[in-house]
Scaffold this active site. Structure first.
Site: not given
Ligand SMILES: Cc1cc2nc3c(=O)[nH]c(=O)nc-3n(C[C@H](O)[C@H](O)[C@H](O)COP(=O)(O)OP(=O)(O)OC[C@H]3O[C@@H](n4cnc5c(N)ncnc54)[C@H](O)[C@@H]3O)c2cc1C
Lengths: 365, 415
Positions: B136, B139, B171, B254, B384
């Site tokens: 997928q 991100s 992933s 998902e 969140e």
């Molecule tokens: C083990 C693992 C596997 C993954 N696999 C995939 C994959 O296969 N494909 C894929 O596309 N992605 C994947 N991801 C990505 C995952 O979907 C993102 O890491 C996740 O959605 C958070 O985005 P970010 O890391 O950019 O954090 P950010 O969005 O920057 O978040 C940082 C902090 O801000 C908070 N925050 C952000 N917006 C808000 C809001 N509106 N209100 C309150 N708090 C907020 C969040 O809760 C978090 O605490 C994976 C992540 C992990 C850890």
């Protein structure tokens, strides 16, 4: 997220309509405050109109022959509205005790009266606080010829201000027995119940005439208590669901800092957390009732349901008061009626802590 | 609970078939050394990929994969009761199916719902058989929770689209043969309105996959670079500029998958975590401690309620509904449970949870579990974000004031 058959949804909707029109929350509040009475004959009317009193009573005794799953669904509606009718106390707990004892010849006249709504029953097993399952400490049944009499005390009896029949557990030379005692042979004292919408009593039996439903009945007693926990949980989840709706509705209309408070994450997340808990507990309650209906052993599912529903109901009612602020803390607001109901039912038929211990033991630890 | 259309005799016959299949083709959990167990389940190394593929192939060939999926695309068109029976029989066996979770839990449902007939015919069978693993590609470094803020571009060129940009945290990208990618195709409209989804061949020229190391030490996710990658117009999923709808579909699937365990894979009817913790507590002697007993029972309650919720979600999915935002309920509850399990194990292990000898597999496994637990809460949307979704979509509470919702994407502040 409820997964229900269409028939069950329809039954639930019909009961909801009836309760919403007959017992709107203002009316329940006035009844709880002693400013109004439950309309005379209302239970008989519900028995005859919707068949509620005899919902799970077999058709041969004049009941509807519905399953425990249906009973659970109806109890959710009673929990949602806090309607002050003996649905849990008589149509669920009292009736189920008869059914578990499965003694048609002794039960027939009672079940017919219960189904018709002309009598109500109450379950009187508890003798002391903090016991799950309830043990028989000082209630003794004595036989002379064909006749039985019982002497002893029971407490925390949900009887809605007075039932016509009391189902009592008592020790006999053949082990624990389950008996029916007529209200006329019982001395009843009102307890000061925290739950303003449902009265409880302590009863004293003094050589009271008793009809045996089951002797050597340890297994039946256990089953009745497991069912009681399950059915109370069904009622609780209805209450918790009502509270979730109440907090969300308020969060959608109250304005502070120029914004609807529900748009603040702190408030939104309180509501979302409650939703998560409610949906999980609902599954546990419905699962336990359905398994009971299938005749499965429900020792673990019953404890699971009672823990999950007690905890979510208790938490939700407090969260709801917080979401409301000052207005939620007033006597006039219905929030406390549910708060009280939650605390009360959480303690009845096994506290969450007692059920957790029972679970571990049941799992072999 | 579910409306059943099969007879009890049919179900019983099915149960026997499943039981026999597992007895001959699968390994019982208690027969695998503890340290190997997680690896078999994770399937994250090449070896375990081979194991997982072989398992899925045999499962498919026995007619036991894609139980509730339509027959015309390679599924079995069976009922949720069959799935339930399958889950019951599967419990206690090692199910090396983690590599297929994204494929079957998320990508396949998206193709089924939004893909073309040709895409469904071409891909769903091989996905169910384990021949195609998908990833997928949502991100990006600048767009995670706010995935609609993505900047990977796709530009039409004749019969093809040309993709440029970077994805991250993908992933399984290192072993996937296809990916579902969301791209920006129109920066002049608000952010949700200029997104398009494609199927991309992970071996196509211009795709570079670089594994990233997680805090647990494993390398399950990757960064993926797209440098003039050309995909045919037939790989478009859904409608140009309306890919957000399909993306939401993938995300909702998902959350059901992650929270309620293995979309379509059929796992987790039992109380695996509880069983493991109770064993641990028995071996340390803590099982007689009232605080420990209370916590253990709490974990059993959470694990069971989550399992029941998962069954109910799958049952309502099967009765024809696409998953709603309620998947977030399972996702949230699941990450909470994961944290509690990890914490409790550390309490029970005390010092040996933080330093252990070579032969102490138990401590190694729980320490690994602890270090993996924060990832589970983040993947698929943070707590969140789950609470926002439930509050706004399920409960209908108003959104927070949003500064960027109606602005053309190119004017929005980005990272
Ligand atoms: C083990 C693992 C596997 C993954 N696999 C995939 C994959 O296969 N494909 C894929 O596309 N992605 C994947 N991801 C990505 C995952 O979907 C993102 O890491 C996740 O959605 C958070 O985005 P970010 O890391 O950019 O954090 P950010 O969005 O920057 O978040 C940082 C902090 O801000 C908070 N925050 C952000 N917006 C808000 C809001 N509106 N209100 C309150 N708090 C907020 C969040 O809760 C978090 O605490 C994976 C992540 C992990 C850890």
């Amino acid at each position: 997220m409820s997964v229900m058959t269409e028939e069950r949804e329809a039954l639930k909707a019909a009961v909801a309509d009836y309760l919403d029109s007959t017992f709107p929350i203002d009316k329940v509040h006035r009844i709880a405050n002693g400013k109004e009475d439950v309309p005379a004959g209302e239970w008989t009317k519900a028995a005859q109109g919707l068949g509620l009193a005899g919902l799970v009573i077999p058709e041969e005794f004049g009941g509807q022959g519905a399953s425990l799953g249906e009973l659970g669904a109806v109890l959710q509606e009673f929990g949602r509205t806090l309607a002050p009718l003996p649905m849990l106390s008589s149509a669920a707990l009292g009736t189920v005790a008869f059914l578990v004892c499965d003694n048609a010849s002794a039960s027939k006249p009672y079940l017919e009266a219960l189904a018709a709504g002309s009598a109500t029953a109450a379950l009187a097993l508890s003798e002391a606080a903090n016991q799950w399952p309830a043990t028989i400490n000082n209630t003794v049944a004595t036989q002379s010829g064909d006749a039985w009499t019982i002497t002893g005390d029971k407490s925390f009896v949900l009887d809605n201000g007075g039932a016509d029949l009391y189902i009592v557990s008592a020790s006999t030379p053949q082990g624990p027995g389950i008996f029916v005692v007529d209200a006329a042979d019982v001395q009843r004292t009102d307890l000061n119940a925290m739950d303003l919408t449902r009265k409880q009593s302590a009863i004293t039996l003094n050589n009271a005439k008793a009809t045996p439903l089951a002797l050597n009945a340890q297994e039946q007693l256990t089953q009745i208590q497991n069912l009681a926990a399950t059915l109370v949980a069904s009622e609780q989840i209805g209450g918790a669901d009502a509270i979730l709706k109440m907090m969300v509705e308020y969060a959608k209309m109250r304005v502070q800092f120029g914004r609807i408070i529900g748009s603040f994450q702190a408030i939104k997340h309180m509501c979302a957390n409650t939703l998560v808990e409610v949906e999980q507990a609902r599954g546990a309650a419905e699962d336990a009732a359905d398994r009971a209906a299938e005749g499965e052993d429900i020792t673990l599912p019953a404890s699971l349901a009672k823990i999950a529903c007690s905890e979510v109901f208790t938490d939700a009612t407090l969260t709801n008061i917080r979401v409301h602020g000052g207005i939620g803390y007033t006597w006039e607001h219905p929030a406390h009626l549910y708060f009280r109901r939650a605390r009360s039912t959480s303690a009845l038929f096994g506290t969450p802590a007692q059920h957790r211990e029972a679970l571990l033991v049941g799992l072999g630890y | 609970m579910t409306t059943s259309i099969e007879t009890p005799a049919e179900l019983e016959e099915f149960r026997i078939k499943v039981r026999d299949w597992f007895a001959t083709n699968a390994t019982r959990e208690d027969a695998v050394a503890t340290d190997k167990k997680d690896e078999v389940e994770e399937g994250e190394t090449e070896d375990f990929l081979v194991v997982a593929r072989k398992f899925q192939n045999t499962l498919y060939d026995a007619g036991l994969s894609g139980l509730s999926w339509p027959k015309e695309y390679g599924g079995q068109s069976l009922t949720m009761n069959h799935q339930r029976v399958f889950n019951e029989e599967a419990s206690g066996y090692v199910m090396p199916s983690t590599p297929f979770m994204v494929t079957l839990g998320m990508c396949a449902p998206t193709i089924l719902q939004y893909g073309t007939e040709e895409q469904r015919k071409r891909h769903i069978g091989p996905m169910l058989r384990g021949d195609e693993i998908w990833c997928q590609l949502f991100s990006e470094p600048g767009a995670g929770s706010d995935v609609a803020g993505l900047t990977t571009k796709a530009v039409k060129d004749g019969d093809e689209w040309v993709i440029n940009g970077q994805k991250v945290w993908t992933s399984g990208a290192h072993y996937a043969s296809f990916g579902l990618i969301v791209t920006r195709t129109n920066p002049d409209v608000p952010k949700h309105k200029g997104i398009t989804m494609f199927i991309v061949d992970m071996k196509a020229p211009g795709v570079t996959v670089r594994p990233l190391r997680q805090m647990s030490g494993a390398s399950g996710f990757n960064e993926v670079f797209f440098d003039n990658v050309r995909v045919p117009a037939t790989s478009l999923v859904g409608v140009v500029d309306q890919g957000w709808t399909a993306a939401i579909g993938t995300l909702m699937n998902e959350r059901v998958s992650i929270g309620a365990g293995g979309g379509g894979l059929g796992r987790g009817t039992g109380t695996v975590q509880f069983d493991r913790l109770a064993e641990l507590a028995t071996s340390t002697g803590a099982i007689t401690d009232p605080v420990t007993r209370n916590e253990l029972a709490t974990i059993w309650v959470k694990e069971r309620t989550l399992a029941i919720l998962g069954d109910r979600m799958r049952a309502s999915l099967k009765s024809g509904k696409a998953p709603g935002p309620e998947g977030s309920i399972a996702k949230l509850a699941g990450s909470e449970l994961g944290k509690q399990v990890a914490d409790m194990a550390m309490d029970l292990l005390a010092e040996s949870g933080q330093a252990w000898t070579n032969d102490d597999e138990e401590s190694l496994r729980w320490a690994t579990n602890l270090l993996a637990s924060p990832g589970g809460a983040i993947a698929g949307g943070t707590p969140e974000i789950m609470r926002n979704i439930l509050g706004e979509r399920t409960l209908g509470l108003p959104k927070e004031p949003q500064l960027d919702r109606d602005m053309p994407f190119k004017e929005i502040r980005t990272n």
